[in-house]
Write an enzyme that holds these catalytic residues in place. Structure first.
Site, PDB file in Angstrom:
ATOM      1  N   TYR A  74      -1.578  -7.379  17.164  1.00  0.00           N
ATOM      2  CA  TYR A  74      -1.485  -6.446  16.030  1.00  0.00           C
ATOM      3  C   TYR A  74      -2.516  -5.326  16.199  1.00  0.00           C
ATOM      4  CZ  TYR A  74      -2.344  -4.867  11.200  1.00  0.00           C
ATOM      5  OH  TYR A  74      -2.551  -4.118  10.077  1.00  0.00           O
ATOM      6  N   SER A  96      -6.384   0.101  10.952  1.00  0.00           N
ATOM      7  CA  SER A  96      -6.843  -1.216  10.483  1.00  0.00           C
ATOM      8  C   SER A  96      -8.182  -1.527  11.123  1.00  0.00           C
ATOM      9  CB  SER A  96      -5.823  -2.275  10.903  1.00  0.00           C
ATOM     10  OG  SER A  96      -6.355  -3.572  10.687  1.00  0.00           O
ATOM     11  N   ILE A 142       0.831  -1.212   0.000  1.00  0.00           N
ATOM     12  CA  ILE A 142       0.000   0.000   0.000  1.00  0.00           C
ATOM     13  C   ILE A 142       0.864   1.261   0.000  1.00  0.00           C
ATOM     14  CG2 ILE A 142      -1.619   1.279   1.466  1.00  0.00           C
ATOM     15  CD1 ILE A 142      -2.544  -1.731   2.318  1.00  0.00           C
ATOM     16  N   LYS A 176      -2.225  -1.069  16.239  1.00  0.00           N
ATOM     17  CA  LYS A 176      -2.951  -0.179  15.320  1.00  0.00           C
ATOM     18  C   LYS A 176      -3.884   0.747  16.090  1.00  0.00           C
ATOM     19  CE  LYS A 176      -1.219  -0.981  11.397  1.00  0.00           C
ATOM     20  NZ  LYS A 176      -0.652   0.099  10.585  1.00  0.00           N
TER      21      LYS A 176
HETATM   22  N1  LIG Z   1      -3.081  -5.168   3.511  1.00  0.00           N
HETATM   23  C1  LIG Z   1      -4.137  -5.036   4.303  1.00  0.00           C
HETATM   24  O1  LIG Z   1      -5.206  -5.623   4.068  1.00  0.00           O
HETATM   25  C2  LIG Z   1      -4.082  -4.130   5.497  1.00  0.00           C
HETATM   26  C3  LIG Z   1      -5.216  -4.029   6.300  1.00  0.00           C
HETATM   27  C4  LIG Z   1      -5.204  -3.150   7.381  1.00  0.00           C
HETATM   28  C5  LIG Z   1      -4.098  -2.371   7.629  1.00  0.00           C
HETATM   29  N2  LIG Z   1      -2.994  -2.510   6.853  1.00  0.00           N
HETATM   30  C6  LIG Z   1      -1.840  -1.669   7.153  1.00  0.00           C
HETATM   31  O2  LIG Z   1      -1.435  -1.013   5.982  1.00  0.00           O
HETATM   32  C7  LIG Z   1      -0.022  -0.797   6.004  1.00  0.00           C
HETATM   33  C8  LIG Z   1       0.606  -1.380   4.754  1.00  0.00           C
HETATM   34  O3  LIG Z   1       0.264  -2.752   4.690  1.00  0.00           O
HETATM   35  P1  LIG Z   1       0.691  -3.639   3.433  1.00  0.00           P
HETATM   36  O4  LIG Z   1      -0.373  -4.673   3.273  1.00  0.00           O
HETATM   37  O5  LIG Z   1       1.055  -2.780   2.291  1.00  0.00           O
HETATM   38  O6  LIG Z   1       1.965  -4.369   4.039  1.00  0.00           O
HETATM   39  P2  LIG Z   1       3.308  -4.851   3.313  1.00  0.00           P
HETATM   40  O7  LIG Z   1       3.068  -5.159   1.884  1.00  0.00           O
HETATM   41  O8  LIG Z   1       3.841  -5.918   4.204  1.00  0.00           O
HETATM   42  O9  LIG Z   1       4.236  -3.576   3.392  1.00  0.00           O
HETATM   43  C9  LIG Z   1       4.651  -3.100   4.645  1.00  0.00           C
HETATM   44  C10 LIG Z   1       5.640  -1.985   4.444  1.00  0.00           C
HETATM   45  O10 LIG Z   1       6.036  -1.535   5.750  1.00  0.00           O
HETATM   46  C11 LIG Z   1       7.461  -1.573   5.782  1.00  0.00           C
HETATM   47  N3  LIG Z   1       7.990  -1.789   7.116  1.00  0.00           N
HETATM   48  C12 LIG Z   1       7.731  -2.797   7.988  1.00  0.00           C
HETATM   49  N4  LIG Z   1       8.471  -2.652   9.089  1.00  0.00           N
HETATM   50  C13 LIG Z   1       9.219  -1.540   8.917  1.00  0.00           C
HETATM   51  C14 LIG Z   1      10.188  -0.872   9.688  1.00  0.00           C
HETATM   52  N5  LIG Z   1      10.597  -1.342  10.887  1.00  0.00           N
HETATM   53  N6  LIG Z   1      10.760   0.247   9.199  1.00  0.00           N
HETATM   54  C15 LIG Z   1      10.403   0.726   7.989  1.00  0.00           C
HETATM   55  N7  LIG Z   1       9.486   0.132   7.196  1.00  0.00           N
HETATM   56  C16 LIG Z   1       8.924  -0.987   7.653  1.00  0.00           C
HETATM   57  C17 LIG Z   1       7.844  -2.719   4.863  1.00  0.00           C
HETATM   58  O11 LIG Z   1       9.212  -2.618   4.516  1.00  0.00           O
HETATM   59  P3  LIG Z   1      10.110  -3.922   4.220  1.00  0.00           P
HETATM   60  O12 LIG Z   1       9.880  -4.265   2.780  1.00  0.00           O
HETATM   61  O13 LIG Z   1      11.485  -3.446   4.507  1.00  0.00           O
HETATM   62  O14 LIG Z   1       9.641  -5.017   5.139  1.00  0.00           O
HETATM   63  C18 LIG Z   1       6.906  -2.449   3.712  1.00  0.00           C
HETATM   64  O15 LIG Z   1       7.391  -1.411   2.919  1.00  0.00           O
HETATM   65  C19 LIG Z   1       0.471  -1.456   7.287  1.00  0.00           C
HETATM   66  O16 LIG Z   1       0.593  -0.490   8.304  1.00  0.00           O
HETATM   67  C20 LIG Z   1      -0.629  -2.439   7.635  1.00  0.00           C
HETATM   68  O17 LIG Z   1      -0.686  -2.703   9.015  1.00  0.00           O
HETATM   69  C21 LIG Z   1      -2.959  -3.373   5.795  1.00  0.00           C
END
Ligand SMILES: NC(=O)c1ccc[n+]([C@@H]2O[C@H](COP(=O)([O-])OP(=O)(O)OC[C@H]3O[C@@H](n4cnc5c(N)ncnc54)[C@H](OP(=O)(O)O)[C@@H]3O)[C@@H](O)[C@H]2O)c1
Length: 300
Positions: free
Chosen positions: A169, A144, A24, A173
């Site tokens: 988790y 979330s 995202i 959030k």
């Molecule tokens: N996907 C969903 O359905 C969903 C639903 C609710 C909320 N969210 C929230 O939306 C956000 C993005 O989710 P996503 O699905 O896109 O997840 P994702 O594909 O796993 O991407 C997560 C991103 O966060 C970065 N990250 C994790 N730990 C970090 C750290 N210590 N320092 C800097 N960057 C870090 C990751 O970097 P690396 O590549 O280095 O790991 C990656 O760029 C998150 O906050 C998640 O909790 C997602």
């Protein structure tokens, strides 16, 4: 993919997106660049960040991008990232997030990995960026649906978690969201605002392909396509977050999410947050705890 045309022209605006190398966060950066914004990609891996930059530039030749090395799970890294910046920021999107498989995992500072990264790391980041925030800056916390699954107990935030992992988790959030709503209250009387947004249920197999980003096999894509009526790609998941960050009708204290069934997918709309993350008492107590755990005072 959400129509970039639904967002304003962002030429002249600078927006920091954490976790912009994947998922995202990547799509936030890609779409913001499409709209003409200068985008700072806050990422912990220089290599992964560079792949994202190349991918965005393949879509938006001449995109104005820079990488800000930052590990949200390290307060030293957050401090050095903020010290390295010296330009006005119109918005900060607190997107980086981790849903740890190892429930006992800790940040570099010994905090629960999810609380430390998702909530405290972003609190420290925004607090130390305060001097650079534009007078009308927006801060968007990516929350979330899971924020509803957990009670926030500010007094035990630094302690290890012993309950169900989805609640662990959810706690992180909920804390991030409650801090954002508290920030918005503290900014009352200024033109700055803090908002929350969530992406619904957003998955890689429904997301357009980008070279170097999440690799999804054609078979997985084909199988996942049947879930499209229920969930969405990460490009669409970025839409409520971008709406909160730049749309004219989004205002401080808002919470935006997908407008479809169960808020899993669909166009952005205002959605309801739990009473706990909106609580003035919880917000105030959590703020003190966040200052204590981060060692950073947020001067307002
Ligand atoms: N996907 C969903 O359905 C969903 C639903 C609710 C909320 N969210 C929230 O939306 C956000 C993005 O989710 P996503 O699905 O896109 O997840 P994702 O594909 O796993 O991407 C997560 C991103 O966060 C970065 N990250 C994790 N730990 C970090 C750290 N210590 N320092 C800097 N960057 C870090 C990751 O970097 P690396 O590549 O280095 O790991 C990656 O760029 C998150 O906050 C998640 O909790 C997602």
């Amino acid at each position: 993919m959400p129509s970039p045309l639904a967002l304003p022209d962002l030429t002249g605006r600078t927006i920091l997106v954490t976790g912009a190398n994947a998922g995202i966060g990547y799509w936030c950066a890609d779409i913001l660049a499409t709209q003409g914004a200068r985008v700072l990609l806050g990422c912990r891996s220089a290599e992964r960040a560079q792949v994202a930059v190349s991918s965005i530039r393949a879509q938006v030749p001449g995109a104005d991008l820079d990488i800000v090395p930052v590990d949200l799970g390290s307060l030293v890294s957050v401090a050095s990232a903020t010290a390295s910046l010296d330009e006005r920021l119109d918005a900060v999107i607190c997107n980086a997030g981790v849903k740890a498989a190892d429930r006992s995992a800790r940040t570099a500072d010994g905090l629960d990995l999810m609380v430390g990264t998702n909530a405290i790391g972003h609190f420290a980041l925004v607090a130390q960026l305060d001097r650079l925030l534009a007078d009308d800056a927006r801060v968007v916390a990516v929350g979330s649906l899971a924020h509803r699954f957990a009670e926030i107990d500010p007094g035990t935030l630094s302690q290890p978690w012993t309950g169900a992992s989805l609640r662990q988790y959810g706690r992180s959030k909920a804390a991030l969201m409650a801090l954002a709503f508290e920030l918005n209250r503290r900014w009352r009387g200024t033109a700055r605002s803090a908002l929350c947004a969530h992406p619904g249920y957003a998955v890689d197999p429904l997301t357009p392909h980008r070279d170097g980003l999440a690799a999804v096999s054609p078979l997985t894509r084909a199988l996942a396509s049947v879930s499209r009526p229920l969930v969405q790609g990460k490009d669409a998941g970025a839409a409520p977050i971008l709406h909160a960050a730049v749309a004219a009708d989004a205002t401080g204290g808002d919470y935006w999410g997908p407008g479809g069934l169960l808020e899993f997918r669909g166009a952005p709309k205002r959605v309801a947050a739990s009473a706990q993350v909106r609580s003035v008492d919880v917000g105030a107590e959590l703020w003190s705890v966040a200052e204590h755990l981060s060692g950073v005072r947020f001067t307002i």
